[in-house]
Design an enzyme around this catalytic site. Structure first.
Site, PDB file in Angstrom:
ATOM      1  N   ASP A 100     -10.210   3.996  -1.763  1.00 39.44           N
ATOM      2  CA  ASP A 100     -10.800   3.074  -0.796  1.00 39.44           C
ATOM      3  C   ASP A 100     -12.312   3.270  -0.761  1.00 39.44           C
ATOM      4  O   ASP A 100     -12.815   4.399  -0.861  1.00 39.44           O
ATOM      5  CB  ASP A 100     -10.252   3.346   0.603  1.00 39.44           C
ATOM      6  CG  ASP A 100      -8.893   2.703   0.821  1.00 39.44           C
ATOM      7  OD1 ASP A 100      -8.255   2.281  -0.165  1.00 39.44           O
ATOM      8  OD2 ASP A 100      -8.461   2.644   1.976  1.00 39.44           O
TER       9      ASP A 100
ATOM     10  N   ASP B 286       0.825  -1.203   0.000  1.00 39.46           N
ATOM     11  CA  ASP B 286       0.000   0.000   0.000  1.00 39.46           C
ATOM     12  C   ASP B 286       0.869   1.266   0.000  1.00 39.46           C
ATOM     13  O   ASP B 286       2.063   1.224   0.276  1.00 39.46           O
ATOM     14  CB  ASP B 286      -0.889  -0.013   1.242  1.00 39.46           C
ATOM     15  CG  ASP B 286      -2.205   0.723   1.040  1.00 39.46           C
ATOM     16  OD1 ASP B 286      -2.349   1.421   0.017  1.00 39.46           O
ATOM     17  OD2 ASP B 286      -3.080   0.601   1.918  1.00 39.46           O
TER      18      ASP B 286
END
Length: 541
Positions: free
Chosen positions: A380, A321
């Site tokens: 997200d 990430d």
């Protein structure tokens, strides 16, 4: 090479970069290719004149979370109002540019089913729309190739994807795994006990991967298990493997917590600006961390050892990430283009990972191709449709929300032939969830269309019917056909993504501090508090 449809003029200019004088050739094309035609041109930069402003402009974001959509070119760019979000959500070097800037590929809608695409076939390419001029340039000023293609939207992007595969390669897995991820239910409030409960309670749910997300480590940069995992991460991997699933682990390899031991021991490994100040990665759940210099040889050696250690613990699925951090602007140890430095570092990670599945998240899109197996293609998700204060009041369509995730992901499905595209998880439960059923259904349908099926729902948050819906989602394999730009046929059912496409703007100059605090309140109510309560119950039992 012949250019049978264009008049070409060379305009040589002197430009200064890093105190070196370098000559750059600018190629001006005074006419556009005819319909259904394409051509590859080699030049550091080019200008393509259009007869009139396009109806729409395809703006491709730099990294996973950055807005990707068709824009109205008559509307000027609206920068993210809060500076601390720009490094995290945009390519900061262009975040305040006066014109629309697209990363690597841009496209102009000239008419119905008439799209003109300009796509870079190398790193550092950018496409700018300046009224009736489409400009392509390489940030590193090097000569490289461009694709110009004209046709329908699907035709030109399929052509571009094919050339990217030839240049960079493709992912190694035809189909992605079915994933349970801890993040979107528990966030950083995870521990060994609560994850093992979820693993055991989902005993017969057909997940291929059980992935532990952020919250297991001592710090960003200190990739050892913290006190919440007393048995250690190797034992966790063994227990996951015992259920027949692949253990998955979250890492942010280029992120460094400001108070971490890594930052204290190796300050020379940090990316710095021209004044010598450490570059900040942008606001996160745990502050505004530092960035590792992806060009530093000692960093590359450290990355190699880190990934090999994680693999030795048994983790065969790596969610990497905040990868954009490895390509941020700064004064690097080696004077090489920032995206080249990032790609070199990703090659080190890829080699160290062996046959593990790599999911790249928060990743520069084109420089990640061929080095990852899955690629996050949107922001997200969240258990609500839109966080109006953070998205609309602060003009940040890259922010966490279901709508923002769907909008950008649907405009990146053209990447599917060359990498597993991940639009993020779906929700099935109604507990602690503000999404309406049609909104949850859109997320589920996008997961099915992309092929990347994942959720974070806890088993104790699902009733019997919701568990059955999740099971059917994981097992289903419907026939899918694209009918129109945002309409799909899934077996006998029509799926319409149009509700997620519009961009909302705010005409009132709401104070940034107020917008941030109200937006964070929504995050607290729908994301943090349920996770904290679940962890508290776990302690009390």
């Amino acid at each position: 090479m012949s250019y049978d449809y264009a008049t070409i003029q060379f305009d040589r200019q002197q430009q200064v970069r890093h105190n070196d004088v370098m000559s750059t050739s600018y190629l001006t094309l005074d006419s556009i290719p005819p319909a259904s035609d394409s051509q590859i041109i080699s030049t550091p930069s080019l200008r393509l004149s259009l007869s009139q402003p396009p109806k729409k402009f395809y703006r491709h974001g730099w990294q996973s979370w950055a807005l990707t959509t068709w824009l109205d070119p008559s509307e000027p760019p609206q920068p993210v109002r809060a500076p601390e979000f720009r490094n995290k959500d945009e390519d900061p070097g262009y975040a305040l540019h006066k014109n629309h800037i697209s990363a690597w590929v841009g496209a102009a809608e000239l008419g119905n089913d008439d799209i003109l695409l300009l796509g870079a076939l190398d790193l550092s390419g950018r496409v700018e729309l300046d009224d009736t001029t489409l400009k392509g340039f390489y940030e590193d000023k090097r000569e490289s190739q461009w694709l110009m293609a004209r046709g329908t939207e699907d035709e030109v992007f399929l052509k571009y994807a094919g050339l990217l595969e030839t240049k960079f390669g493709k992912g190694r897995f035809e189909a992605p795994p079915r994933v349970w991820c801890s993040w979107y239910s528990l966030y950083r409030w995870i521990n060994e006990r609560i994850l093992l409960k979820a693993l055991n309670d989902f005993c017969d749910m057909p997940f291929d991967v059980f992935q532990i997300d952020d919250g297991w480590q001592r710090s960003h940069g200190g990739w050892e298990s913290n006190k919440k995992f007393p048995s250690g991460m190797k034992v966790m991997a063994e227990k996951i493997s015992a259920t027949g699933r692949t253990p998955g682990l979250w890492l942010a390899p280029f992120m460094v917590s400001t108070n971490s031991q890594l930052a204290k021991d190796h300050p020379d490994w940090l990316l710095r600006d021209e004044k010598g100040t450490p570059v900040r990665a942008g606001i996160t759940w745990t502050g505004n961390p530092y960035c590792l210099d992806s060009s530093h040889p000692n960093v590359l050696e450290w990355l190699d050892k880190l990934i090999r250690r994680v693999r030795d613990c048994g983790y065969g699925y790596l969610k990497l990430d905040f990868l954009y951090i490895g390509a941020l602007m700064g004064k690097q140890y080696k004077d090489i283009p920032r995206e080249a430095a990032y790609r070199n570092a990703m090659e080190v990670i890829r080699n160290a990972a062996g046959d593990a599945y790599i999911l790249a998240c928060g990743a520069p899109i084109i420089p990640s191709l061929g080095l990852c197996d899955g690629l996050r293609i949107g922001p997200d998700v969240a258990p609500f449709w839109l966080n109006t204060p953070l998205t609309v009041w602060l003009n940040n369509p890259n922010d966490t929300s279901a709508q923002n995730a769907v909008r950008t992901s649907i405009h990146r499905l053209w990447l599917k032939p060359i990498v597993n595209v991940d639009p993020d998880v779906c929700f099935f439960g109604s507990k602690y969830n503000a999404l309406k059923q049609p909104e949850k259904q859109l997320l589920q349908d996008l997961g099915t269309i992309s092929g990347f099926k994942a959720t974070s729902d806890l088993p104790q948050w699902l009733n019997a019917s919701e568990k059955e819906m999740l099971r059917e989602f994981l097992k289903s394999n419907p026939t899918i056909q694209k009918k129109r730009q945002y309409d799909f046929q899934m077996d006998q059912r029509t799926v319409d993504f149009n509700p997620a496409i519009p961009l909302r703007t705010c005409k009132i100059n709401i104070p940034v501090w107020w917008a941030k605090n109200v937006g964070l309140l929504k995050i607290g109510i729908y994301q943090a508090l349920p996770a904290i309560w679940e962890m508290t119950k776990n302690w009390l039992l």
